[in-house]
Design a protein around this motif. Structure first.
Motif, PDB file in Angstrom:
ATOM      1  N   GLY A  84       0.060 -16.994 -87.441  1.00 21.68           N
ATOM      2  CA  GLY A  84      -0.577 -16.223 -88.504  1.00 21.68           C
ATOM      3  C   GLY A  84      -0.048 -14.812 -88.643  1.00 21.68           C
ATOM      4  O   GLY A  84      -0.459 -14.070 -89.552  1.00 21.68           O
ATOM      5  N   GLY A 134      -2.829 -23.024 -86.227  1.00 15.99           N
ATOM      6  CA  GLY A 134      -2.493 -21.728 -86.794  1.00 15.99           C
ATOM      7  C   GLY A 134      -1.628 -21.865 -88.022  1.00 15.99           C
ATOM      8  O   GLY A 134      -1.824 -21.153 -89.030  1.00 15.99           O
ATOM      9  N   ALA A 138      -2.984 -20.697 -91.664  1.00 13.27           N
ATOM     10  CA  ALA A 138      -2.238 -19.653 -92.368  1.00 13.27           C
ATOM     11  C   ALA A 138      -1.602 -20.187 -93.642  1.00 13.27           C
ATOM     12  O   ALA A 138      -1.561 -19.489 -94.661  1.00 13.27           O
ATOM     13  CB  ALA A 138      -1.163 -19.073 -91.447  1.00 13.27           C
ATOM     14  N   TRP A 183      -5.507 -16.890 -92.332  1.00 10.55           N
ATOM     15  CA  TRP A 183      -5.420 -16.623 -90.899  1.00 10.55           C
ATOM     16  C   TRP A 183      -6.775 -16.255 -90.323  1.00 10.55           C
ATOM     17  O   TRP A 183      -7.020 -16.404 -89.127  1.00 10.55           O
ATOM     18  CB  TRP A 183      -4.422 -15.491 -90.628  1.00 10.55           C
TER      19      TRP A 183
END
Length: 489
Positions: free
Chosen positions: A48, A171, A175, A180
């Motif tokens: 992120g 992640g 993202a 995020w």
């Protein structure tokens, strides 16, 4: 006098009965859930970082502190957080750690400026410094040495390996598809649920504060201060070296400060009646070799994740989501290997399983070091990841078992803290050394190389450095722990 004795006997009986009613499997589930939350959060941040930089307008130099702020407080306060459970009660400290972790996650998710986010990350590191050793200490308390502890620690090790790579996948998904911030918002309800579970499950005497009133003199206050300052200076100097180098004045001053305070700390610990870090932990060659080998091993694995991520995204052109999915061979084999640790330990012994795992890990790392910008994913990366996953899953359990072997009940928190200190420092220090070495290859390389070829060459050097760390871990295990004691399951 007779009534008093009878009352005392009754209380002891009740305490024992209370302890016996606690289901160890529930404790294991609680521990693994807490540990997953910590591990996932560390790796979720990595994928992120580009979105965090763009949204909050981080400079390139400040962006590294999204990780460094967490690392600094986590590493600095680990010894203090570990021993606090022994002295103040594991249920209490686990609740405090969960509360800090959940609160800091909310602050990070709501952050509208770099300063707020970095403050939240530092607070999150504080919570993790309490949670990580507390969870491992609980396993030592509720699972006696032998088959049951081996199985519990195998699951604990599997959680560490799987959580790290799964965090990269999640992640990338958060993202790329959502935000995020989602990865941090999730920690709030999860943290509250775990606090409720902690309050319900850990109600027996082994999770409560020791009986009897303690004065301020009973606590190792000076040790807490010197260890925190020493570890802070050590982690800061190590992190700073990745950007400024090991010869930088600030790096050298930080490391000198660390030596001063940590030397003072060790002197205090050798004399204090209730030390933060009992020196008797280091009387066992098995434990010492496990701590040192763990540092080398973590240096290799953190380096592997760091360089492999760059190889996938910057050389092969994978998106964050695709790069996260590309780690699945490593994740799956880590899980498979960790579940086989109890059976392998029964046949070969804990020490031999660790050595065999390091050999497999080394072969995989050497294979990966041969990859370049023209490499096919499956041949040059996916297949080596299978071996690295096997080695990773098979070595974490034995190293953890050895790190808490033969400890007293009252030292389980301190021993767990040392395992986590070795884990944290090994990863941080190892990556710093590798980054500096890789940067040096850029300065001495031929200008005729293209940018992509230059990066591919640097990544090869990075993987070779990871291989050296694996070899050092094997040498340490062989020389310091020459008389392995076979475990039975």
């Amino acid at each position: 006098m007779s009534n008093s004795n009878n009352t005392h006997t009754t209380n002891n009986t009740n305490n024992t009965n209370t302890k016996n009613t606690t289901n160890p499997n529930q404790v294991l589930a609680l521990v693994l859930a807490c540990y997953v939350m910590i591990i996932l959060d560390i790796s979720i941040v990595i994928t992120g970082l580009p979105e965090i930089q763009a949204e909050l307008e981080f400079s390139n130099a400040m962006l590294s502190w999204v990780q460094n702020a967490y690392t600094l407080t986590f590493g600095s306060l680990l010894l203090l957080g570990a021993r606090s459970g022994d002295l103040l009660g594991r249920q209490r400290m686990l609740m405090i750690g969960l509360a800090l972790f959940a609160l800091s996650s909310v602050l990070i998710a709501m952050a509208q400026s770099p300063l707020v986010l970095l403050g939240g990350r530092a607070l999150q590191g504080f919570g993790a410094a309490i949670l990580a050793p507390s969870t491992l200490a609980l396993l030592s308390s509720y699972f006696p040495e032998g088959p049951k502890r081996i199985k519990a620690l195998a699951w604990y090790a599997a959680t560490a390996g799987i959580g790290a790579s799964l965090g990269l996948v999640l992640g990338g998904l958060f993202a790329g598809l959502l935000s995020w911030r989602v990865g941090f918002w999730v920690n709030a309800p999860v943290g509250l649920l775990l606090m409720l579970a902690t309050w319900k499950i850990l109600r027996d005497q082994s999770a409560q504060p020791p009986a009897g009133k303690k004065s301020l003199a009973d606590y190792d206050i000076t040790g807490a201060i010197t260890s925190t300052l020493g570890m802070s200076a050590l982690v800061f100097g190590t992190v700073h070296s990745t950007q400024a180098g090991w010869t930088d004045a600030t790096t050298l001053a930080s490391l000198a400060t660390a030596v001063l305070f940590l030397g003072w700390f060790l002197r205090i610990e050798s004399r204090h009646p209730t030390p933060l870090l009992p020196m008797r932990l280091f009387k066992s060659r098995e434990r010492v070799s496990a701590y040192l080998a763990r540092m080398m091993f973590l240096g290799a694995m953190v380096g592997f994740l760091f360089f492999a991520t760059q190889l996938l995204q910057r050389i092969l052109g994978f998106s964050p989501v695709e790069a996260g999915i590309a780690f699945l061979p490593f994740t799956v084999l880590t899980f498979v290997a960790s579940t086989q640790v109890p059976r392998l330990t029964r046949k070969l012994g804990n020490h031999n399983v660790a050595l065999l795992a390091l050999v497999i890990l080394g072969i995989g790392m050497a294979w990966l070091a041969m990859s370049d910008g023209r490499s096919d994913y499956w041949l040059a990366i996916g297949l080596p990841m299978l071996l690295i996953g096997l080695g990773n899953g098979a070595v974490l359990g034995p190293l953890t078992i050895a790190g808490v072997a033969g400890i007293r009940e009252e030292d389980s928190g301190a021993a767990s803290g040392m395992v986590n200190v070795a884990h944290q420092l090994g990863g941080t220090l190892g990556l710093s050394i590798l980054v500096v070495i890789v940067a040096a290859t850029e300065a001495g390389s031929s200008s005729a190389l293209t940018d992509e070829a230059q990066l591919a060459h640097q990544l090869t050097v990075g993987f070779e450095g990871c291989l050296v760390f694996v070899i050092l871990a094997g040498v340490i295990m062989t020389t310091l722990n020459r008389k392995p004691v076979a475990q039975t399951v």
